[in-house]
Design an enzyme around this catalytic site. Structure first.
Site, mmCIF file in Angstrom:
data_model
loop_
_atom_site.group_PDB
_atom_site.id
_atom_site.type_symbol
_atom_site.label_atom_id
_atom_site.label_comp_id
_atom_site.label_asym_id
_atom_site.label_seq_id
_atom_site.Cartn_x
_atom_site.Cartn_y
_atom_site.Cartn_z
ATOM 1 N N THR A 169 0.866 -1.187 0.000
ATOM 2 C CA THR A 169 0.000 0.000 0.000
ATOM 3 C C THR A 169 0.899 1.232 0.000
ATOM 4 O O THR A 169 1.337 1.667 -1.055
ATOM 5 C CB THR A 169 -0.975 -0.004 1.204
ATOM 6 O OG1 THR A 169 -0.242 -0.245 2.412
ATOM 7 C CG2 THR A 169 -2.036 -1.061 1.036
ATOM 8 N N THR A 229 1.158 -8.751 12.028
ATOM 9 C CA THR A 229 1.543 -7.529 11.344
ATOM 10 C C THR A 229 0.443 -7.182 10.369
ATOM 11 O O THR A 229 -0.563 -7.869 10.294
ATOM 12 C CB THR A 229 2.888 -7.694 10.630
ATOM 13 O OG1 THR A 229 3.244 -6.432 10.073
ATOM 14 C CG2 THR A 229 2.812 -8.722 9.544
ATOM 15 N N SER A 250 -6.104 10.239 -1.274
ATOM 16 C CA SER A 250 -6.183 11.005 -2.509
ATOM 17 C C SER A 250 -5.406 10.321 -3.632
ATOM 18 O O SER A 250 -4.684 9.369 -3.416
ATOM 19 C CB SER A 250 -5.638 12.403 -2.292
ATOM 20 O OG SER A 250 -4.300 12.352 -1.866
ATOM 21 N N ASN A 282 0.012 10.438 5.489
ATOM 22 C CA ASN A 282 -1.294 10.079 6.052
ATOM 23 C C ASN A 282 -2.358 11.134 5.811
ATOM 24 O O ASN A 282 -3.542 10.816 5.764
ATOM 25 C CB ASN A 282 -1.125 9.772 7.539
ATOM 26 C CG ASN A 282 -0.511 8.401 7.754
ATOM 27 O OD1 ASN A 282 -1.188 7.400 7.623
ATOM 28 N ND2 ASN A 282 0.773 8.371 8.043
ATOM 29 N N LYS A 293 3.823 -6.868 4.154
ATOM 30 C CA LYS A 293 3.597 -5.478 3.775
ATOM 31 C C LYS A 293 3.237 -4.689 5.010
ATOM 32 O O LYS A 293 2.717 -5.223 5.997
ATOM 33 C CB LYS A 293 2.496 -5.342 2.716
ATOM 34 C CG LYS A 293 1.100 -5.777 3.137
ATOM 35 C CD LYS A 293 0.300 -4.788 3.940
ATOM 36 C CE LYS A 293 0.247 -3.430 3.267
ATOM 37 N NZ LYS A 293 -0.496 -2.475 4.183
#
Length: 408
Positions: A155, A192, A408, A403, A181
């Protein structure tokens, strides 16, 4: 930029016999990015999982727990871009639909599929896009696609995270390979963000769940970026039982110890990679607490330091305002703490002794250490013989920017 971390290469990652991985672009959130991964497991594979303790856990976490209780897991379906968390009964239905869609393609029961998701919370999972992307992901499945999978679950990560090791057991070469990830919303509490470790070792089924807990406890449960436990934390351990050695029925013998050590090394390196790639991180910090009366109080002190915005911003600025660390020790919840027994070190620099500034400490020495990209903070409590540690990073301007602009 990640702290002293480079992307792995395909050549560094060993395929695990009994595991095939396929990756596709399904447009879950954004077009033209790998965002759908399937992990296909041969019959006879034993699977265990450890998940978030966040009570607001995501729909796929709930479904994974249900399916693991039934056993016989043969496939995983993983999407990025959408967490399917905070989605109520509709989210559960969508997670189950995803399992059913992959099961139909593989001629399995839906309960033999584990769904895993990561991404934005409180948005409906686009099942239609995932289902449409599954044929391409299945067609792509191959033993050597670990790096593609590491890329496909990212991500806000800046680099894929994957580690592979091999160990000899009873004369047979055994492979352990894992991916993970995570970069933000990281304070794992039993896992995690997403982590997967597979081996072709032959492991007694009864050992799998305790093994998953022990691996998480020694790795991902010692990693924190920002103190936020995700809704989707999931750590899946898979053993295909295809290596040619006698089954491991205990981790107390030579074979069991060697295997567990290799798996723990993979898990630790993955956990540390998450911290090194923490959102906006410029420094990798080990916080070690010694002389505690119990593991819990050592960890409470370590996390108080690791989570303090004042401490983390001081490290970002290389500002040896080290009273902030002592303050964090003081509010860590040890009611009978004796501050006159506390010592504080930055690497080899003795900063505080008996609860006060060390007479020989010079601020330029503290600043020298704080300018490094890797730093160890060591606190001696003077209360007992227990020690523990956590890994964290600094808090930079970029963390706020990442963050603030995440959706967006």
């Amino acid at each position: 930029m990640a702290v002293n971390l480079t992307a792995p290469t395909e050549a560094q990652l060993h395929p695990v016999p009994g595991v095939r991985i396929g990756v596709a672009e399904a447009g879950v959130r954004k077009a033209n990015r790998k965002d759908l991964t399937v992990v296909l497991l041969d019959a006879g594979t034993h699977v265990a999982g450890v998940f978030t303790q966040n009570r607001f856990c995501a729909a796929p976490v709930q479904v994974c727990r249900e399916h693991l209780l039934r056993g016989g897991i043969r496939a995983l379906v993983v999407n990025t871009g959408n967490a399917n968390a905070g989605t109520g009964e509709d989210g559960l239905a969508r997670a189950r639909s995803t399992c059913a869609a992959l099961a139909r393609q593989l001629d399995l029961a839906p309960e033999q599929v584990l769904p895993l998701s990561t991404g934005v919370i409180m948005e409906p999972l686009p099942v239609d896009r995932i289902v449409a992307g599954l044929p391409a992901a299945v067609a792509d499945a191959a033993p050597g696609h670990w790096l593609r999978a590491a890329e496909g679950i990212m991500t806000t990560d800046t680099l894929p995270k994957a580690v592979s090791r091999q160990v000899t057991i009873d004369g047979a070469t055994v492979t352990v390979t894992g991916i993970a990830k995570g970069a933000g919303m990281i304070r794992p509490n039993m896992a995690t963000m997403l982590g997967f470790v597979a081996t072709d070792a032959c492991i007694d089924a009864k050992l799998m769940q305790p093994l998953a807990f022990d691996l998480a406890e020694g790795s991902f449960n010692r990693a924190t970026v920002d103190g936020d436990t995700s809704t989707n934390d999931s750590f899946i351990v898979m053993a295909t039982n295809q290596a040619r050695h006698a089954p491991v029925t205990s981790f107390d013998g030579d074979a069991g110890r060697a295997l567990k050590a290799a798996m723990l090394e993979v898990a630790r390196l993955l956990a540390q990679a998450i911290v090194r790639d923490g959102e906006g991180a410029t420094k990798f910090i080990t916080v070690r607490v010694e002389g505690g009366a119990s593991k819990d109080e050592c960890l409470n002190v370590a996390y108080a330091i690791a989570h303090s915005p004042l401490v983390k911003t001081a490290f970002f600025a290389s500002d040896p305002n080290l009273g902030r660390i002592l303050a964090a020790v003081g509010y860590a919840g040890i009611a009978d703490l004796d501050q006159t027994k506390i010592d504080l070190y930055l690497d080899e620099v003795h900063v505080a002794v008996a609860g006060g500034r060390h007479p020989a400490y010079r601020e330029e020495d503290g600043q020298r250490v704080m300018k490094q990209s890797e730093i160890t903070v060591r606190v001696a409590l003077g209360r007992g013989a227990v020690a523990d540690q956590v890994w964290t990073c600094d808090l930079s301007h970029d963390y706020v920017s990442i963050n603030a602009d995440y959706r967006s």
